[in-house]
Design a protein around this motif. Structure first.
Motif, PDB file in Angstrom:
ATOM      1  N   LEU A  83       0.721  -0.734  -0.068  1.00 47.61           N
ATOM      2  CA  LEU A  83       0.136  -0.249   0.105  1.00 47.61           C
ATOM      3  C   LEU A  83       0.975   1.258   0.183  1.00 47.61           C
ATOM      4  O   LEU A  83       2.071   1.133   0.311  1.00 47.61           O
ATOM      5  CB  LEU A  83      -0.294   0.234   1.487  1.00 47.61           C
ATOM      6  CG  LEU A  83      -2.029  -1.009   1.155  1.00 47.61           C
ATOM      7  CD1 LEU A  83      -2.504  -0.938   2.434  1.00 47.61           C
ATOM      8  CD2 LEU A  83      -3.301  -0.654   0.054  1.00 47.61           C
ATOM      9  N   THR A  84       0.635   2.169  -0.541  1.00 47.08           N
ATOM     10  CA  THR A  84       0.825   3.542  -1.197  1.00 47.08           C
ATOM     11  C   THR A  84       0.482   4.407  -0.316  1.00 47.08           C
ATOM     12  O   THR A  84      -1.079   4.565  -0.254  1.00 47.08           O
ATOM     13  CB  THR A  84       1.778   4.103  -2.185  1.00 47.08           C
ATOM     14  OG1 THR A  84       0.635   4.253  -2.935  1.00 47.08           O
ATOM     15  CG2 THR A  84       2.716   2.496  -2.278  1.00 47.08           C
ATOM     16  N   LEU A  85       0.730   5.499  -0.364  1.00 42.83           N
ATOM     17  CA  LEU A  85      -0.052   6.835   0.116  1.00 42.83           C
ATOM     18  C   LEU A  85      -0.963   7.188  -0.791  1.00 42.83           C
ATOM     19  O   LEU A  85      -2.593   7.691  -0.613  1.00 42.83           O
ATOM     20  CB  LEU A  85       0.791   7.892   0.278  1.00 42.83           C
ATOM     21  CG  LEU A  85       0.502   9.343   0.674  1.00 42.83           C
ATOM     22  CD1 LEU A  85       0.102   9.125   1.937  1.00 42.83           C
ATOM     23  CD2 LEU A  85       1.248  10.619   0.903  1.00 42.83           C
ATOM     24  N   GLY A  86      -0.560   6.899  -2.020  1.00 39.70           N
ATOM     25  CA  GLY A  86      -1.347   7.162  -3.209  1.00 39.70           C
ATOM     26  C   GLY A  86      -3.288   6.271  -3.139  1.00 39.70           C
ATOM     27  O   GLY A  86      -3.777   7.150  -3.704  1.00 39.70           O
ATOM     28  N   HIS A  87      -2.640   5.064  -2.864  1.00 39.87           N
ATOM     29  CA  HIS A  87      -4.317   4.744  -2.689  1.00 39.87           C
ATOM     30  C   HIS A  87      -4.990   4.731  -1.680  1.00 39.87           C
ATOM     31  O   HIS A  87      -5.912   5.084  -2.051  1.00 39.87           O
ATOM     32  CB  HIS A  87      -4.005   2.845  -1.845  1.00 39.87           C
ATOM     33  CG  HIS A  87      -2.958   1.974  -2.638  1.00 39.87           C
ATOM     34  ND1 HIS A  87      -1.654   1.553  -2.839  1.00 39.87           N
ATOM     35  CD2 HIS A  87      -3.663   1.234  -3.636  1.00 39.87           C
ATOM     36  CE1 HIS A  87      -1.572   1.203  -3.800  1.00 39.87           C
ATOM     37  NE2 HIS A  87      -2.918   0.677  -4.350  1.00 39.87           N
ATOM     38  N   ASN A 144      -0.494  11.440   7.886  1.00 42.92           N
ATOM     39  CA  ASN A 144       0.325  11.559   9.043  1.00 42.92           C
ATOM     40  C   ASN A 144       1.559   9.883   9.316  1.00 42.92           C
ATOM     41  O   ASN A 144       2.441   9.916   9.431  1.00 42.92           O
ATOM     42  CB  ASN A 144      -0.149  11.375  10.058  1.00 42.92           C
ATOM     43  CG  ASN A 144      -0.570  11.141  11.299  1.00 42.92           C
ATOM     44  OD1 ASN A 144      -0.265  11.455  12.149  1.00 42.92           O
ATOM     45  ND2 ASN A 144       1.538  11.298  11.352  1.00 42.92           N
ATOM     46  N   ARG A 145       0.895   8.978   8.617  1.00 45.90           N
ATOM     47  CA  ARG A 145       1.460   7.420   8.987  1.00 45.90           C
ATOM     48  C   ARG A 145       2.310   7.525   8.168  1.00 45.90           C
ATOM     49  O   ARG A 145       3.195   6.643   7.970  1.00 45.90           O
ATOM     50  CB  ARG A 145       0.216   6.490   8.467  1.00 45.90           C
ATOM     51  CG  ARG A 145       0.754   5.117   8.417  1.00 45.90           C
ATOM     52  CD  ARG A 145       0.814   4.602   9.616  1.00 45.90           C
ATOM     53  NE  ARG A 145       1.810   3.245   9.109  1.00 45.90           N
ATOM     54  CZ  ARG A 145       2.676   2.632   8.912  1.00 45.90           C
ATOM     55  NH1 ARG A 145       3.788   3.921   9.020  1.00 45.90           N
ATOM     56  NH2 ARG A 145       3.448   1.311   8.368  1.00 45.90           N
ATOM     57  N   PHE A 146       2.096   8.051   6.681  1.00 51.01           N
ATOM     58  CA  PHE A 146       2.511   8.013   5.056  1.00 51.01           C
ATOM     59  C   PHE A 146       4.396   8.336   5.583  1.00 51.01           C
ATOM     60  O   PHE A 146       5.495   8.366   5.209  1.00 51.01           O
ATOM     61  CB  PHE A 146       2.686   7.974   3.934  1.00 51.01           C
ATOM     62  CG  PHE A 146       1.296   6.561   4.135  1.00 51.01           C
ATOM     63  CD1 PHE A 146       2.425   5.836   2.987  1.00 51.01           C
ATOM     64  CD2 PHE A 146       0.789   6.629   4.548  1.00 51.01           C
ATOM     65  CE1 PHE A 146       1.714   4.379   2.987  1.00 51.01           C
ATOM     66  CE2 PHE A 146      -0.788   5.054   4.065  1.00 51.01           C
ATOM     67  CZ  PHE A 146       0.612   4.086   3.669  1.00 51.01           C
ATOM     68  N   LEU A 147       3.910  10.026   5.598  1.00 51.98           N
ATOM     69  CA  LEU A 147       5.331  10.910   5.377  1.00 51.98           C
ATOM     70  C   LEU A 147       5.822  11.649   7.569  1.00 51.98           C
ATOM     71  O   LEU A 147       6.410  11.876   6.922  1.00 51.98           O
ATOM     72  CB  LEU A 147       4.658  12.202   5.139  1.00 51.98           C
ATOM     73  CG  LEU A 147       3.794  12.582   3.661  1.00 51.98           C
ATOM     74  CD1 LEU A 147       3.755  13.739   2.843  1.00 51.98           C
ATOM     75  CD2 LEU A 147       5.023  11.861   2.976  1.00 51.98           C
ATOM     76  N   HIS A 148       5.181  11.469   8.181  1.00 54.87           N
ATOM     77  CA  HIS A 148       5.528  11.660   9.095  1.00 54.87           C
ATOM     78  C   HIS A 148       4.989  10.948  11.068  1.00 54.87           C
ATOM     79  O   HIS A 148       5.144  10.828  11.315  1.00 54.87           O
ATOM     80  CB  HIS A 148       5.183  13.067   9.508  1.00 54.87           C
ATOM     81  CG  HIS A 148       5.401  13.749  11.052  1.00 54.87           C
ATOM     82  ND1 HIS A 148       6.295  14.137  10.716  1.00 54.87           N
ATOM     83  CD2 HIS A 148       5.082  14.218  11.904  1.00 54.87           C
ATOM     84  CE1 HIS A 148       6.780  14.620  12.346  1.00 54.87           C
ATOM     85  NE2 HIS A 148       5.677  14.568  12.819  1.00 54.87           N
ATOM     86  N   PRO A 149       5.717   9.228  10.398  1.00 55.87           N
ATOM     87  CA  PRO A 149       5.424   8.026  10.899  1.00 55.87           C
ATOM     88  C   PRO A 149       6.126   8.380  12.055  1.00 55.87           C
ATOM     89  O   PRO A 149       5.520   7.410  13.684  1.00 55.87           O
ATOM     90  CB  PRO A 149       5.724   7.116  10.506  1.00 55.87           C
ATOM     91  CG  PRO A 149       7.136   7.634   9.534  1.00 55.87           C
ATOM     92  CD  PRO A 149       7.004   9.380   9.409  1.00 55.87           C
ATOM     93  N   ALA A 188       0.638  11.222  -8.554  1.00 56.99           N
ATOM     94  CA  ALA A 188       2.235  11.467  -7.700  1.00 56.99           C
ATOM     95  C   ALA A 188       2.049  11.220  -6.944  1.00 56.99           C
ATOM     96  O   ALA A 188       3.705  10.791  -6.655  1.00 56.99           O
ATOM     97  CB  ALA A 188       1.881  13.118  -7.776  1.00 56.99           C
ATOM     98  N   CYS A 189       1.757  10.432  -5.661  1.00 53.97           N
ATOM     99  CA  CYS A 189       2.306   9.711  -4.419  1.00 53.97           C
ATOM    100  C   CYS A 189       2.015   8.678  -4.221  1.00 53.97           C
ATOM    101  O   CYS A 189       2.227   7.348  -3.488  1.00 53.97           O
ATOM    102  CB  CYS A 189       0.695   9.935  -3.755  1.00 53.97           C
ATOM    103  SG  CYS A 189       1.273  12.209  -3.388  1.00 53.97           S
ATOM    104  N   LEU A 190       1.971   8.341  -5.326  1.00 50.15           N
ATOM    105  CA  LEU A 190       1.725   6.786  -5.736  1.00 50.15           C
ATOM    106  C   LEU A 190       2.669   5.590  -5.214  1.00 50.15           C
ATOM    107  O   LEU A 190       3.740   4.615  -5.497  1.00 50.15           O
ATOM    108  CB  LEU A 190       1.180   5.680  -7.020  1.00 50.15           C
ATOM    109  CG  LEU A 190       0.422   5.161  -7.300  1.00 50.15           C
ATOM    110  CD1 LEU A 190       0.014   5.559  -8.528  1.00 50.15           C
ATOM    111  CD2 LEU A 190      -0.500   4.697  -6.486  1.00 50.15           C
ATOM    112  N   SER A 191       3.897   6.270  -5.498  1.00 49.19           N
ATOM    113  CA  SER A 191       5.202   5.906  -4.968  1.00 49.19           C
ATOM    114  C   SER A 191       6.233   6.073  -3.202  1.00 49.19           C
ATOM    115  O   SER A 191       6.937   5.048  -2.848  1.00 49.19           O
ATOM    116  CB  SER A 191       6.493   6.793  -5.529  1.00 49.19           C
ATOM    117  OG  SER A 191       6.761   7.915  -5.522  1.00 49.19           O
ATOM    118  N   ALA A 192       4.969   6.562  -2.635  1.00 54.03           N
ATOM    119  CA  ALA A 192       5.334   7.479  -1.381  1.00 54.03           C
ATOM    120  C   ALA A 192       5.053   5.712  -0.444  1.00 54.03           C
ATOM    121  O   ALA A 192       3.667   5.287  -0.168  1.00 54.03           O
ATOM    122  CB  ALA A 192       4.974   8.174  -0.464  1.00 54.03           C
TER     123      ALA A 192
END
Lengths: 103, 166
Positions: free
Chosen positions: A3-7, A51-56, B111-115
């Motif tokens: 899973l990524t932030l994009g999902h 919060n979870r993906f960029l500032h865990p 654009a955020c699919l890689s994070a």
């Protein structure tokens, strides 16, 4: 696949768009309030995901989501009270009937 | 892997019942599906590891707001509402606005699919409590003021005036 932030952002935008569509097209006031709740939830999903993906290490995004939840609760309470007052005095809940301020 | 399956299930529940909320005719069914959609969002919070948000989403939204909506629907409903058209004439324009917004949001989200996430999520209840009573003490007090004002406002708007008049 991971899973990524994009999902999560896709889920948030989907909820937001469905909420916008409902708020623009529903006829009854209660339906519009429900759609606004969906929009609030989209914002909360995005906040928790960032919060979870960029500032865990911190919980700032979750704290903001909690504040939004509280404001949403207050909003829905006041909104439903107003709708109930209008319904009592005018016996109407459809938007096209409640246009007394149109001039 | 199990996290992905849980996410897709919960996202499907949330999005599918949200669609039903804005399209169904019967307002009671709309309110019930709103509760289901909010529960799906709670599950998404669970997959994010936000345990306190998960609990408060169920407590506040599913247990509070959705039930309040059902009460309001039942207080203000008429039998004709169950079959009447619930979408206004401008739904095509609304669809257009939504499509334009969707294109913009799609490009931003792509654009955020890689994070990807690093590490496993930690328990968040204790740091949230510390944050609320530390850095965010003033907003925390302000939000309780907002809640009190909302409570008073709701009572003020809905009370019947004394002396027979509605």
């Amino acid at each position: 696949m991971t899973l990524t932030l994009g999902h999560y952002l896709f889920l948030g935008s989907g909820l937001f768009i469905i909420g916008i569509f409902g708020a623009l097209t529903r006829r009854s006031v209660i339906g519009i309030l429900m759609s606004i709740e969906l929009i609030f939830n989209a914002a909360n999903v995005n906040l928790a995901a960032f919060n979870r993906f960029l500032h865990p290490d911190g919980v700032t995004g979750q704290a903001f989501a909690l504040f939004i939840m509280t404001v949403a609760a207050a909003e829905v309470v006041v909104g439903l009270a107003l709708v109930l007052a209008i319904y009592r005095s005018r016996d109407k809940i459809y938007m096209e009937d409640i246009n007394i301020m149109r001039g | 892997m199990i996290e992905s399956i849980a996410f897709y299930m919960m996202a499907g529940v949330a999005l599918g019942s949200a669609l039903l909320v804005v399209t169904l005719r019967n307002t009671v069914h709309c309110a019930l599906f709103l509760g289901l959609s909010l529960a799906g969002v709670a599950g998404v919070f669970g997959t994010l590891g936000a345990d306190f948000l998960f609990a408060s989403q169920i407590l506040i939204y599913v247990g509070g707001i959705a039930v309040l909506m059902i009460f309001a629907v039942m207080l203000m409903g008429r039998t004709s509402d169950l079959t009447l058209r619930q979408v206004n004439q401008e739904w095509l324009a609304g669809l257009l606005v939504c499509a334009i917004t969707a294109v913009g949001l799609w490009r931003a989200a792509k654009a955020c699919l890689s994070a990807t996430a690093s590490g496993s999520p930690a328990a968040s209840t204790r740091p949230l409590g510390r944050l609320m009573l530390g850095d965010y003490a003033v907003p925390f007090e302000l939000i309780s003021l907002v809640l009190t004002a909302a409570l008073l406002g709701a009572i003020f708007f809905t009370r019947r005036e004394a002396g027979g008049r509605k």
